[in-house]
Each structure stands twice: as structure tokens, then as C-alpha cells.
Write a protein that holds these residues in place. Structure first.
Motif, PDB file in Angstrom:
ATOM      1  N   PRO A  68       0.827  -1.226   0.000  1.00 46.02           N
ATOM      2  CA  PRO A  68       0.000   0.000   0.000  1.00 46.02           C
ATOM      3  C   PRO A  68       0.855   1.267   0.000  1.00 46.02           C
ATOM      4  O   PRO A  68       0.682   2.165   0.838  1.00 46.02           O
ATOM      5  N   ALA A  69       1.797   1.336  -0.943  1.00 46.42           N
ATOM      6  CA  ALA A  69       2.747   2.447  -0.952  1.00 46.42           C
ATOM      7  C   ALA A  69       2.060   3.772  -1.271  1.00 46.42           C
ATOM      8  O   ALA A  69       2.369   4.813  -0.677  1.00 46.42           O
ATOM      9  N   THR A  70       1.105   3.749  -2.214  1.00 46.38           N
ATOM     10  CA  THR A  70       0.417   4.988  -2.576  1.00 46.38           C
ATOM     11  C   THR A  70      -0.377   5.536  -1.397  1.00 46.38           C
ATOM     12  O   THR A  70      -0.384   6.749  -1.147  1.00 46.38           O
ATOM     13  N   SER A  71      -1.034   4.657  -0.673  1.00 47.71           N
ATOM     14  CA  SER A  71      -1.788   5.100   0.513  1.00 47.71           C
ATOM     15  C   SER A  71      -0.857   5.697   1.560  1.00 47.71           C
ATOM     16  O   SER A  71      -1.180   6.712   2.194  1.00 47.71           O
ATOM     17  N   MET A  72       0.318   5.095   1.719  1.00 46.77           N
ATOM     18  CA  MET A  72       1.293   5.629   2.672  1.00 46.77           C
ATOM     19  C   MET A  72       1.795   7.001   2.224  1.00 46.77           C
ATOM     20  O   MET A  72       1.998   7.904   3.039  1.00 46.77           O
ATOM     21  N   ALA A  73       1.979   7.175   0.893  1.00 47.29           N
ATOM     22  CA  ALA A  73       2.408   8.477   0.375  1.00 47.29           C
ATOM     23  C   ALA A  73       1.344   9.540   0.627  1.00 47.29           C
ATOM     24  O   ALA A  73       1.658  10.696   0.934  1.00 47.29           O
ATOM     25  N   ILE A  74       0.075   9.152   0.503  1.00 47.00           N
ATOM     26  CA  ILE A  74      -1.015  10.096   0.773  1.00 47.00           C
ATOM     27  C   ILE A  74      -1.045  10.490   2.244  1.00 47.00           C
ATOM     28  O   ILE A  74      -1.264  11.652   2.594  1.00 47.00           O
ATOM     29  N   VAL A  75      -0.779   9.520   3.129  1.00 45.28           N
ATOM     30  CA  VAL A  75      -0.730   9.826   4.569  1.00 45.28           C
ATOM     31  C   VAL A  75       0.398  10.811   4.867  1.00 45.28           C
ATOM     32  O   VAL A  75       0.216  11.764   5.646  1.00 45.28           O
ATOM     33  N   LEU A  76       1.576  10.589   4.253  1.00 45.19           N
ATOM     34  CA  LEU A  76       2.688  11.530   4.426  1.00 45.19           C
ATOM     35  C   LEU A  76       2.297  12.923   3.959  1.00 45.19           C
ATOM     36  O   LEU A  76       2.572  13.924   4.637  1.00 45.19           O
ATOM     37  N   LEU A  77       1.649  12.982   2.797  1.00 46.50           N
ATOM     38  CA  LEU A  77       1.225  14.272   2.254  1.00 46.50           C
ATOM     39  C   LEU A  77       0.258  14.975   3.193  1.00 46.50           C
ATOM     40  O   LEU A  77       0.434  16.161   3.510  1.00 46.50           O
TER      41      LEU A  77
END
Length: 383
Positions: free
Chosen positions: A147-156
Motif C-alpha cells: 500500500p505504498a500509494t496510501s502511505m504516500a497520501i498519509v505523508l502528504l
């Protein structure tokens, strides 16, 4: 030390680093020193400091910046990822501390004083965030089940939420633009990119409705008669006064009145004293750094290096474009430094960190080294 047949860390770095890119960055740093000498003395005198106070501090900040730039450019992609994670976590903690303990200036809390040094933690958070997001997008291309994209969204969302709380909408828009560009480069569907643009537009409209100083800047941009436009008017006058070749070093008039002539409006001072020719040279240098980095990134076979270098180049270029556009009254006024040209300790050191990573990620590594890095990434996942 520089012989090709003698493998030392310095010789490896020298024969693999992009010397043209390094030369352009050094030229920008030198230009910053010259323009700091031209723009800062009137500001220092006006507030009762030694005329060369800001110039001396600018040069002083360049010394650790050069050390950071060169030191980071020696790192491998694996160490860049690890360092970015550390810098991002520390920056987030410092932003939280700033919100709690930082002094309020003009309705915002963006600075915290540590050991007598003013630190703007959002500056160091930007390049680290770009590298972290690039890392996650690269992982998503190798391991779709992650779930890398979801993790990137959380960082954002984490970083954007903290920046809005300061509030700093300029940095927020910059982060959203760079993240959206990375999202697109990583091959995500256009519907997601359009959705992100819609969310950003809705956020800007919400800021216009709820935040008075944001609304004031937008209104003054649309209708200059609706408020005080002294700084941008003086900046435009400086461009007219300078013409093609400028009034000459030290002969500028606008810097005597502009309160931010050494930071946000140093580009206008450059235009007045050295002319539009120098401004075009600066624009060319910024464009060269961005295009050269994107070209080298595109040729890389390591997906992380490709995404991270591209994101850092876009961050560098968009920040420069925003500053110059404000000086030319093309967008509403926003306090954002011109990379390596404007005065600012946190800004210069953070830019050196980001550019150092650009140099490291665009180094010409042997194909066997790239293949081993990709194989290690597939087998271990995280660095």
C-alpha cells in the motif's frame, strides 16, 4: 586523488558527478553572494544593524551549505533514503514544536529558535518529503501489493495539515504541486491527478473564504486599488528603471524602500542594478538545473533515483518560478525565497541538502551497481 585507476571515494565522486550541473549550482551560489552584497545593506541600515550584517551571515551560511551539498552528493541511493527518513521525522517534530513554542509573526508560527539560531523546519521537510514520496512510489512499481500509494497520501496529509496550521499556504501549494507531479511521473491514473488538482483548488478557495490575509493578497492581485501594493509596485518599478543593462552595482533605488529586498524581492534588485540581461541569465541557470536533472533522471534505470531526482528538480524549479512570478506581478504576493539567491539560513542549507541529493541521484553509476541496487530492493523491500 583524481586518477581513474585509483579507486578512492573522492575520485569515484569526481568521475561520476555531473560537473555541468554542479557548475550551474555553484554559479547560482556565487550570484547569491553578489546580490546579497547589493541588496542587503539598506535593509540592515534601516533597522539599525551593521550595513553588512545580512551579507556576512549569508556568506557564513554558505560554508555549512557547501559542506552539506558536497557531503550529501557522496551518498548512495540507499543512504539517501535513510537520511531522508531521519530528516523528515526530525522536521515534523520541529514543526510541531514550532506550533507550540514558536513566536507568532504576522499571524503565523513558522520559526523556532534553537541554540540562538532561527530555524524554519518546513524548509528541511520539503526535500525529505519528496524523497520519501519518491521511495514509496518506486516501491509501488516493484511491489503492487504494497500500500505504498496510501502511505504516500498519509505523508502528504500529515505535512500539509501541519503547514496549514502554521499557516503557510505558499509552502502547502508548493508541496501539493510537487507531489502531484511525482504522482503523474510514477504512472498513476489521470483521474487521481485531476482529483488532487480539484482538492487543491477547493483548499485554495476555502483559504480565500476563511483566512483574511490570503483573501487580501488575492484581492490586491486582482484589483490593486483594493489595498496596499507597495512592495510589488516598487518591484515592477525596479524592472522599468533597470532596463536591459541596469543602473550599475549599488545604484538601485527600490532596495532603499523595499523591506524584503534581500529576501522575497532580491530578483527585482538584480533587475534594477544589473538589468534584464542578468535576470535572463539567472532564469537560464535555474532552467538548466531543472532540465539537466530531469534528463539525467529519465536516463536512470533505478526507479527510485528517477522519481526522487525528478521530484527534487521540480521542487527547485517551481520554488524559483514562484519567487520570480511574484516579483513580476504574475501571481499574488507570497513570501518564498529565490533558491541560493535570497538571504535565509534555513532556506540555503535545506536547498543545499536537496541539491546535494540531486547530484547524488544523477551520478553515472555502473550498470552492475544499478542492477544490484534494484535486486536488493526487490528482495528486501525497504533499505
Amino acid at each position: 586523488m583524481l586518477a581513474r585507476d585509483q579507486r578512492t571515494p573522492f575520485s569515484d565522486w569526481w568521475w561520476t558527478v555531473d560537473k555541468l550541473l554542479l557548475g550551474a549550482i555553484m554559479a547560482l551560489m556565487l550570484g547569491g553572494v553578489i546580490l546579497s552584497l547589493a541588496a542587503s545593506p539598506p535593509v540592515a541600515t534601516r533597522i539599525g544593524l551593521d550595513p553588512f550584517h545580512f551579507f556576512g551571515r549569508h556568506v557564513l551560511f554558505l560554508l555549512p551549505s557547501l559542506m552539506v551539498l558536497i557531503g550529501v552528493s557522496f551518498l548512495s541511493p540507499k543512504h539517501i533514503r535513510r537520511l531522508a527518513l531521519l530528516v523528515f521525522v526530525v522536521s515534523i517534530l520541529l514543526i510541531v514544536a514550532t506550533l507550540v513554542f514558536g513566536a507568532e509573526v504576522k499571524g503565523s508560527r513558522r520559526w523556532i529558535t534553537l541554540l540562538g539560531v532561527n530555524i524554519q523546519a518546513s524548509e528541511s521537510a520539503k526535500p525529505a518529503f519528496v524523497v520519501m514520496a519518491a521511495w514509496l512510489f518506486a516501491e509501488s512499481t516493484k511491489r503492487p501489493e504494497m500500500p505504498a500509494t496510501s502511505m504516500a497520501i498519509v505523508l502528504l496529509l500529515t505535512l500539509v495539515a501541519l503547514l496549514v496550521m502554521e499557516p503557510d499556504f505558499g509552502q502547502t501549494m508548493l508541496i501539493l504541486m510537487v507531489w502531484g507531479a511525482l504522482f503523474f511521473i510514477a504512472g498513476m491514473r489521470m483521474i487521481w491527478v485531476a482529483g488532487l488538482a480539484g482538492v487543491a483548488a477547493a483548499g485554495l478557495f476555502g483559504a480565500y473564504l476563511l483566512v483574511p490575509h490570503v483573501a487580501g493578497r488575492i484581492k490586491r492581485f486582482i484589483n490593486p486599488a483594493s489595498g496596499d501594493t507597495f512592495q510589488v509596485d516598487m518591484a515592477m518599478e525596479a524592472f522599468w528603471n533597470g532596463g536591459w543593462f541596469g543602473l550599475g552595482p549599488g545604484e538601485g533605488i527600490a532596495k532603499r524602500s523595499l523591506p524584503d529586498s534581500h529576501t522575497d524581492f532580491v530578483f527585482a534588485v538584480a533587475a534594477e542594478e544589473f538589468g534584464i540581461i542578468l535576470c535572463l541569465a539567472l532564469v537560464s541557470l535555474f532552467a538548466f538545473v531543472v532540465i539537466r536533472t530531469l534528463t539525467r533522471a529519465y536516463s536512470s534505470e533505478d526507479m527510485f533515483a528517477r522519481f526522487a531526482a525528478s521530484g527534487l528538480a521540480i521542487l527547485f524549479g517551481v520554488q524559483a518560478a514562484i519567487n520570480m512570478a511574484v516579483n513580476l506581478q504574475l501571481i499574488p504576493a507570497k513570501g518564498m525565497t529565490l533558491p541560493f539567491i535570497s538571504y535565509g539560513g534555513s532556506s540555503i542549507i535545506s536547498l543545499a541538502y536537496g541539491v546535494g541529493m540531486m547530484l547524488a541521484l544523477t551520478r553515472q553509476r555502473p550498470r552492475t551497481e544499478v542492477e544490484s541496487m534494484n535486486a536488493a530492493g526487490v528482495s528486501r523491500g525497504y533499505a
